[in-house]
Design a protein around this motif. Structure first.
Motif, mmCIF file in Angstrom:
data_model
loop_
_atom_site.group_PDB
_atom_site.id
_atom_site.type_symbol
_atom_site.label_atom_id
_atom_site.label_comp_id
_atom_site.label_asym_id
_atom_site.label_seq_id
_atom_site.Cartn_x
_atom_site.Cartn_y
_atom_site.Cartn_z
ATOM 1 N N ALA A 333 0.832 -1.204 0.000
ATOM 2 C CA ALA A 333 0.000 0.000 0.000
ATOM 3 C C ALA A 333 0.867 1.255 0.000
ATOM 4 C CB ALA A 333 -0.933 -0.008 1.212
ATOM 5 N N ASP A 334 1.980 1.213 0.718
ATOM 6 C CA ASP A 334 2.857 2.383 0.762
ATOM 7 C C ASP A 334 3.566 2.582 -0.573
ATOM 8 O OD1 ASP A 334 3.790 4.552 2.423
ATOM 9 O OD2 ASP A 334 5.770 3.615 2.328
ATOM 10 N N ILE A 335 3.942 1.491 -1.230
ATOM 11 C CA ILE A 335 4.544 1.622 -2.563
ATOM 12 C C ILE A 335 3.530 2.227 -3.532
ATOM 13 C CG2 ILE A 335 5.598 0.396 -4.499
ATOM 14 C CD1 ILE A 335 6.528 -1.742 -2.486
ATOM 15 N N ALA A 336 2.277 1.755 -3.466
ATOM 16 C CA ALA A 336 1.224 2.309 -4.329
ATOM 17 C C ALA A 336 1.020 3.791 -4.043
ATOM 18 C CB ALA A 336 -0.076 1.536 -4.122
ATOM 19 N N ARG A 337 1.055 4.165 -2.763
ATOM 20 C CA ARG A 337 0.932 5.581 -2.394
ATOM 21 C C ARG A 337 2.056 6.397 -3.016
ATOM 22 N NH1 ARG A 337 3.836 8.730 0.330
ATOM 23 N NH2 ARG A 337 5.192 7.000 0.958
ATOM 24 N N GLY A 338 3.290 5.881 -2.931
ATOM 25 C CA GLY A 338 4.429 6.595 -3.502
ATOM 26 C C GLY A 338 4.327 6.741 -5.010
ATOM 27 N N LEU A 339 3.859 5.690 -5.684
ATOM 28 C CA LEU A 339 3.681 5.769 -7.136
ATOM 29 C C LEU A 339 2.654 6.835 -7.499
ATOM 30 C CD1 LEU A 339 3.630 1.969 -8.118
ATOM 31 C CD2 LEU A 339 5.480 3.604 -8.530
ATOM 32 N N ALA A 340 1.512 6.828 -6.801
ATOM 33 C CA ALA A 340 0.450 7.791 -7.111
ATOM 34 C C ALA A 340 0.909 9.220 -6.840
ATOM 35 C CB ALA A 340 -0.799 7.462 -6.295
ATOM 36 N N LEU A 341 1.553 9.426 -5.696
ATOM 37 C CA LEU A 341 2.013 10.768 -5.334
ATOM 38 C C LEU A 341 3.002 11.297 -6.364
ATOM 39 C CD1 LEU A 341 2.037 13.023 -3.151
ATOM 40 C CD2 LEU A 341 3.935 11.794 -2.069
ATOM 41 N N THR A 342 3.946 10.453 -6.761
ATOM 42 C CA THR A 342 4.994 10.890 -7.686
ATOM 43 C C THR A 342 4.463 11.008 -9.109
ATOM 44 O OG1 THR A 342 6.543 9.701 -6.251
ATOM 45 C CG2 THR A 342 7.388 10.437 -8.367
ATOM 46 N N TRP A 343 3.409 10.288 -9.416
ATOM 47 C CA TRP A 343 2.795 10.374 -10.746
ATOM 48 C C TRP A 343 2.020 11.676 -10.917
ATOM 49 C CZ3 TRP A 343 3.090 6.672 -14.682
ATOM 50 C CH2 TRP A 343 2.237 6.874 -15.781
ATOM 51 N N TRP A 344 1.262 12.076 -9.878
ATOM 52 C CA TRP A 344 0.291 13.157 -10.035
ATOM 53 C C TRP A 344 0.761 14.518 -9.525
ATOM 54 C CZ3 TRP A 344 -3.130 12.167 -13.411
ATOM 55 C CH2 TRP A 344 -3.707 10.897 -13.535
ATOM 56 N N ASP A 345 1.621 14.556 -8.528
ATOM 57 C CA ASP A 345 1.976 15.824 -7.884
ATOM 58 C C ASP A 345 3.071 16.530 -8.692
ATOM 59 O OD1 ASP A 345 2.970 17.873 -6.216
ATOM 60 O OD2 ASP A 345 2.403 16.775 -4.408
ATOM 61 N N GLU A 346 2.666 17.510 -9.493
ATOM 62 C CA GLU A 346 3.618 18.165 -10.395
ATOM 63 C C GLU A 346 4.678 18.956 -9.638
ATOM 64 O OE1 GLU A 346 4.037 17.677 -13.474
ATOM 65 O OE2 GLU A 346 2.261 16.446 -13.831
ATOM 66 N N ALA A 347 4.300 19.582 -8.532
ATOM 67 C CA ALA A 347 5.294 20.327 -7.746
ATOM 68 C C ALA A 347 6.342 19.374 -7.179
ATOM 69 C CB ALA A 347 4.603 21.098 -6.623
ATOM 70 N N LEU A 348 5.895 18.232 -6.684
ATOM 71 C CA LEU A 348 6.836 17.232 -6.172
ATOM 72 C C LEU A 348 7.734 16.728 -7.287
ATOM 73 C CD1 LEU A 348 7.893 15.271 -3.993
ATOM 74 C CD2 LEU A 348 6.041 13.702 -4.655
ATOM 75 N N ARG A 349 7.173 16.477 -8.444
ATOM 76 C CA ARG A 349 7.961 15.966 -9.568
ATOM 77 C C ARG A 349 9.074 16.950 -9.936
ATOM 78 N NH1 ARG A 349 6.248 12.091 -12.813
ATOM 79 N NH2 ARG A 349 6.916 13.196 -14.683
ATOM 80 N N ARG A 350 8.732 18.227 -10.020
ATOM 81 C CA ARG A 350 9.754 19.231 -10.358
ATOM 82 C C ARG A 350 10.835 19.283 -9.284
ATOM 83 N NH1 ARG A 350 5.085 22.076 -12.014
ATOM 84 N NH2 ARG A 350 5.003 23.165 -10.010
ATOM 85 N N SER A 351 10.411 19.192 -8.027
ATOM 86 C CA SER A 351 11.371 19.234 -6.929
ATOM 87 C C SER A 351 12.302 18.023 -6.963
ATOM 88 C CB SER A 351 10.626 19.284 -5.592
ATOM 89 O OG SER A 351 11.531 19.240 -4.510
ATOM 90 N N LEU A 352 11.748 16.840 -7.230
ATOM 91 C CA LEU A 352 12.572 15.630 -7.288
ATOM 92 C C LEU A 352 13.587 15.703 -8.424
ATOM 93 C CD1 LEU A 352 9.913 12.830 -6.629
ATOM 94 C CD2 LEU A 352 11.726 13.578 -5.074
#
Length: 381
Positions: A333-352
């Motif tokens: 469930a935590d891996i799925a959460r991480g995939l969803a967060l990193t897929w959809w959160d554009e601000a997080l993606r730019r920061s990463l």
């Protein structure tokens, strides 16, 4: 100083261990004009560009048909060394043959000797053999190079023979090779299944299939993530497992049970141009191993500018630093959460991506080669 660097771990489809030896062999000769470097390759590489690449860098290539982890090499390698008569032999594996010259070894990880699930056939016997080989290697080498502090701590905890001999030298990365600035991917020939997957976004995993790679949990997590969204046919993501071949019976069975076989792409290890293109095209790279010696695909993903989801275990945080969305490898469930967060959160993606660019600046193959050359000098004192 004449050194024989054993490159028989290099195969036509490049692995992380093979890349390490290639990059060392390319960068060592320019560091010291007095260094004479002989690189041992398997004859199968004569049909590739590897020998020319190493010779252009100043190394001399010799061939030996005996593979690592075979009984045959215990006669072939000493015979080769008696002919070349080097000052030092560098063997990048844990089963050092009985050689007639001083030696340095590189140990990538201790999974074969320590992980109960590493071997699927005769696991107890094969793990015992690996354990004995590591002990013998550590007793006979002068310096044992390890590629992360994680491996050094494990080695010194479980193998008293390595205490005082282990030296951490991290792997490197060439950012321009993997980034959009490189044109290496232009020569990539499409895979046979390209039409089926074309234009769809994907999560990428690069590596082999082993229990510690945690692929069963990764596909379960991906199935959760995939099932949580309302996707159009064009936008529906897939999971690309690059390097697993057709997959094990267990993996294929799990895909059928989950009903997501049509959303998971299984391929062999990719050629270099295809691998570059695969990284560049990924929306997310996932690497959620439970045990690693380093995790070179992490650096490759960061260098390619791709947001990363990584396990918070073993050496992975040591490599990725603050440039990953971390998940608990044992928690689907935590891996799925991480995939969803990193897929959809554009601000997080730019920061990463920004943090990833800074992180790869802390790793270089030049530094790996420079510290390795110093280890050679120290081993001969």
């Amino acid at each position: 100083m004449r050194v024989v660097l054993d490159g028989r771990i290099i195969l036509p489809r490049m692995s992380g261990a093979g890349r390490y030896v290639v990059e060392l062999a390319r960068r060592l000769p320019p560091l010291d004009p007095a260094l004479r470097l002989d690189v041992v390759l398997l004859p199968v590489l004569q049909r590739t560009g590897v020998p020319r690449l190493l010779e252009d860098a100043g190394a001399r290539v010799v061939y030996c048909a005996a593979r690592v982890l075979t009984v045959r090499q215990w006669a072939a390698i000493p015979r080769l060394l008696r002919r070349i008569r080097p000052d030092l032999y560098h063997y990048p594996h844990f089963d050092l043959p009985a050689v007639p010259v001083p030696s340095v070894v590189t140990i990538y990880d201790l999974n074969p000797a320590l992980l109960p699930g590493y071997f699927t056939r005769q696991p107890t016997l094969r793990r015992w053999v690996a354990h004995r080989l590591v002990r013998s290697t550590l007793r006979r080498c002068r310096i044992a190079l390890v590629i992360s502090e994680t491996v050094r701590e494990l080695l010194e905890r479980h193998f008293s023979e390595g205490r005082g001999k282990a030296r951490t030298i991290r792997l490197g990365v060439d950012p321009t090779h993997w980034s959009a600035a490189s044109d290496s991917g232009a020569e990539a020939e499409p895979l046979g299944d390209e039409r089926r997957w074309r234009s769809r976004p994907y999560v990428l995993y690069v590596g082999v299939e082993r229990p510690h790679k945690n692929l069963i949990r990764l596909v379960r997590a991906f199935a959760r993530f995939h099932g949580s969204g309302q996707w159009s046919q064009a936008s529906a993501p897939y999971l690309w497992l690059a390097g697993v071949g057709a997959g094990s019976r267990q993996l294929r069975g799990e895909l059928q049970r989950l009903g997501c076989a049509e959303s998971v792409r299984l391929t062999d290890a990719l050629t270099e141009p295809l691998l570059i293109r695969a990284y560049r095209g990924a929306r997310v790279v996932a690497y959620v191993s439970t045990s690693e010696g380093f995790g070179l695909p992490i650096l490759e993903a960061l260098a390619a500018g791709v947001p990363l989801v990584a396990g918070n275990a073993s050496s992975l945080p040591e490599v990725a630093g603050d440039a990953a969305t971390y998940v608990v490898p044992a928690d689907e469930a935590d891996i799925a959460r991480g995939l969803a967060l990193t897929w959809w959160d554009e601000a997080l993606r730019r920061s990463l991506v920004d943090r990833g660019k800074r992180r790869v600046g802390e790793f270089s193959w030049e530094a790996t080669a420079r510290h390795t050359l110093q280890a050679y000098v120290d081993a001969l004192r």
